[in-house]
Write a protein that holds these residues in place. Structure first.
Motif, mmCIF file in Angstrom:
data_model
loop_
_atom_site.group_PDB
_atom_site.id
_atom_site.type_symbol
_atom_site.label_atom_id
_atom_site.label_comp_id
_atom_site.label_asym_id
_atom_site.label_seq_id
_atom_site.Cartn_x
_atom_site.Cartn_y
_atom_site.Cartn_z
ATOM 1 N N ASP A 60 -7.326 -31.731 7.272
ATOM 2 C CA ASP A 60 -6.602 -31.651 8.535
ATOM 3 C C ASP A 60 -6.220 -30.208 8.829
ATOM 4 O O ASP A 60 -6.299 -29.336 7.969
ATOM 5 C CB ASP A 60 -5.387 -32.588 8.573
ATOM 6 C CG ASP A 60 -4.354 -32.284 7.510
ATOM 7 O OD1 ASP A 60 -4.203 -31.108 7.145
ATOM 8 O OD2 ASP A 60 -3.689 -33.219 7.040
ATOM 9 N N GLY A 61 -5.840 -29.978 10.075
ATOM 10 C CA GLY A 61 -5.477 -28.647 10.558
ATOM 11 C C GLY A 61 -5.404 -28.657 12.068
ATOM 12 O O GLY A 61 -6.171 -29.376 12.736
ATOM 13 N N GLU A 62 -4.493 -27.883 12.620
ATOM 14 C CA GLU A 62 -4.317 -27.842 14.077
ATOM 15 C C GLU A 62 -5.572 -27.355 14.790
ATOM 16 O O GLU A 62 -5.794 -27.683 15.962
ATOM 17 C CB GLU A 62 -3.134 -26.940 14.430
ATOM 18 C CG GLU A 62 -1.768 -27.556 14.177
ATOM 19 C CD GLU A 62 -1.500 -28.745 15.088
ATOM 20 O OE1 GLU A 62 -2.086 -28.809 16.179
ATOM 21 O OE2 GLU A 62 -0.702 -29.606 14.691
ATOM 22 N N ALA A 63 -6.412 -26.607 14.092
ATOM 23 C CA ALA A 63 -7.631 -26.094 14.720
ATOM 24 C C ALA A 63 -8.596 -27.202 15.117
ATOM 25 O O ALA A 63 -9.493 -26.986 15.946
ATOM 26 C CB ALA A 63 -8.335 -25.123 13.765
ATOM 27 N N PHE A 64 -8.402 -28.399 14.563
ATOM 28 C CA PHE A 64 -9.307 -29.503 14.876
ATOM 29 C C PHE A 64 -8.874 -30.285 16.120
ATOM 30 O O PHE A 64 -9.607 -31.165 16.579
ATOM 31 C CB PHE A 64 -9.410 -30.467 13.686
ATOM 32 C CG PHE A 64 -9.944 -29.820 12.439
ATOM 33 C CD1 PHE A 64 -11.174 -29.187 12.439
ATOM 34 C CD2 PHE A 64 -9.212 -29.830 11.267
ATOM 35 C CE1 PHE A 64 -11.671 -28.575 11.295
ATOM 36 C CE2 PHE A 64 -9.692 -29.227 10.114
ATOM 37 C CZ PHE A 64 -10.923 -28.590 10.133
ATOM 38 N N LEU A 65 -7.691 -29.987 16.664
ATOM 39 C CA LEU A 65 -7.207 -30.737 17.830
ATOM 40 C C LEU A 65 -8.177 -30.695 19.006
ATOM 41 O O LEU A 65 -8.436 -31.734 19.627
ATOM 42 C CB LEU A 65 -5.825 -30.220 18.250
ATOM 43 C CG LEU A 65 -5.220 -30.882 19.493
ATOM 44 C CD1 LEU A 65 -5.086 -32.390 19.318
ATOM 45 C CD2 LEU A 65 -3.857 -30.241 19.806
ATOM 46 N N ASP A 72 -14.435 -30.355 21.891
ATOM 47 C CA ASP A 72 -14.869 -29.017 21.463
ATOM 48 C C ASP A 72 -15.006 -29.015 19.946
ATOM 49 O O ASP A 72 -14.016 -29.048 19.212
ATOM 50 C CB ASP A 72 -13.834 -27.995 21.913
ATOM 51 C CG ASP A 72 -14.186 -26.574 21.469
ATOM 52 O OD1 ASP A 72 -15.215 -26.402 20.788
ATOM 53 O OD2 ASP A 72 -13.417 -25.650 21.787
ATOM 54 N N ASN A 73 -16.233 -28.963 19.448
ATOM 55 C CA ASN A 73 -16.489 -29.040 18.016
ATOM 56 C C ASN A 73 -16.681 -27.672 17.353
ATOM 57 O O ASN A 73 -17.190 -27.585 16.231
ATOM 58 C CB ASN A 73 -17.748 -29.884 17.760
ATOM 59 C CG ASN A 73 -17.557 -31.329 18.139
ATOM 60 O OD1 ASN A 73 -16.458 -31.864 18.035
ATOM 61 N ND2 ASN A 73 -18.625 -31.973 18.590
ATOM 62 N N SER A 74 -16.255 -26.607 18.015
ATOM 63 C CA SER A 74 -16.545 -25.266 17.512
ATOM 64 C C SER A 74 -15.878 -24.964 16.170
ATOM 65 O O SER A 74 -16.336 -24.077 15.442
ATOM 66 C CB SER A 74 -16.121 -24.215 18.541
ATOM 67 O OG SER A 74 -14.738 -24.324 18.846
ATOM 68 N N MET A 75 -14.829 -25.715 15.815
ATOM 69 C CA MET A 75 -14.164 -25.498 14.533
ATOM 70 C C MET A 75 -14.446 -26.628 13.533
ATOM 71 O O MET A 75 -13.927 -26.609 12.410
ATOM 72 C CB MET A 75 -12.651 -25.371 14.737
ATOM 73 C CG MET A 75 -12.241 -24.205 15.608
ATOM 74 S SD MET A 75 -12.777 -22.615 14.909
ATOM 75 C CE MET A 75 -11.653 -22.464 13.544
#
Length: 323
Positions: A60-65, A72-75
């Motif tokens: 998990d991580g906020e970058a996946f929001l 947006d799957n860039s991360m």
């Protein structure tokens, strides 16, 4: 142990994803040697000729929001890439334990992907048994031929968080799962509530059949890695403690039995913080008990079946000592 799909990212939000059922097999891994012997077990180590694991990874991580809210799957690290990452790291791991491998892989995930804030990684061992073959002094275990085992298996789980100094263990659990034990006599179940709903007769001596999962946590999670074998607690030794206590104890319930097992585990391993259980009662039903001596005819129990969950820590052991 938990294998829950909910992990909090931020204050309130549940947001994570991952890969499960990653079967990985490593041959000729580092042997586990020099573990501390205990009276209840003959286990002294394992050669790790085959180390098989069923791995689950959750990140998990906020970058996946944005992947959830905007598509947006860039991360996003694809879960297929996660699978390949785990398989690759199996060749890099130089340790000898399930827990050590999980900690190693989880740490590598955090080191490689900065967008991952926490990693929860767990595994069930996929056990194999060496087959007996003729040797110079009778039959001996083959070092080449193994069979897939249906016996109990080791378990491990870590939740690792990111810090400036590197990965931090936030949660750690070790375990042994899938024990199935039958004691033909020397167990009872009496003295329970008797009311208008009671149809179960009391049993002064019953054939007791249980399935059992045992989990434990270390006071210092570093001991779980196996880098210091004398402080590592092998699943095989905990399994053997369960066997011995079941043999020795004249228990009046499954609750009583797992409490006695827990006390013995905490007594043998002072480096442990806690031990917990999930037990299931599969005791056979007597079909005939008119045979001579202790002989009985028994049948499978109908559904539903009873279960017990219990956790204990060193305060329980200290309480017993003060009695």
């Amino acid at each position: 142990m938990t294998n829950d799909t909910n992990s909090e990212c931020g204050s309130d939000r549940t947001m994570n994803y991952g890969k499960e059922k990653v079967a990985v097999y490593r041959t000729y891994a580092t042997p586990l040697e020099d573990v501390r012997p205990i009276p209840e077990s003959s286990f002294e180590g394992r050669d790790n000729t085959i180390l098989g694991l069923d791995v689950r990874v959750q990140v998990d991580g906020e970058a996946f929001l944005p992947s959830f809210s905007e598509g947006d799957n860039s991360m996003v690290v694809a879960t297929d890439s996660m699978k390949n990452f785990v398989l690759h790291q199996a060749g890099e791991y130089e340790g000898a334990t399930v827990e050590g491998f999980l900690h190693f892989v989880g740490s590598e995930f955090l080191d490689t992907y900065s967008q991952m804030e926490t990693v929860r990684i767990s595994a069930e061992e996929l056990p194999f048994d060496a087959r007996p073959v003729p040797g110079d002094d009778g039959f001996e275990s083959s070092d080449l031929v193994f069979r897939v085992s249906d016996n109990e298996s080791a378990f491990g789980e870590f939740r690792l968080g990111r810090t400036e100094d590197g990965p931090l263990v936030e949660e750690q659990t070790s375990g042994v799962t899938g024990l199935e034990l039958v004691k033909v006599k020397g167990s009872s179940f009496t003295g329970y509530v008797q009311d208008e709903y009671t149809t179960l007769p009391e049993r002064e001596d019953r054939t007791l059949y249980i399935s059992l999962d045992i989990f434990w946590t270390y006071d210092d999670p570093e001991d779980a890695l196996g880098d210091e074998p004398q402080r590592y607690v092998p699943a095989e030794q905990v399994r053997d403690i369960a066997h011995v206590v079941f043999h020795e104890a004249d228990s009046n319930s499954i609750q009583d039995l797992i409490y006695q097992i827990g006390l013995r585990v905490l007594e043998r391993f002072p480096q442990l913080e806690s031990v917990s259980f999930e037990a299931n009662n599969r005791t056979w039903i007597r079909e005939r008990d008119d045979l001579e001596g202790d002989a009985k005819v028994l049948r499978e129990p109908p559904r539903p079946t009873g279960f017990q969950q219990f956790s204990m820590d060193r305060s329980d052991l200290e309480g017993e000592a003060s009695r």
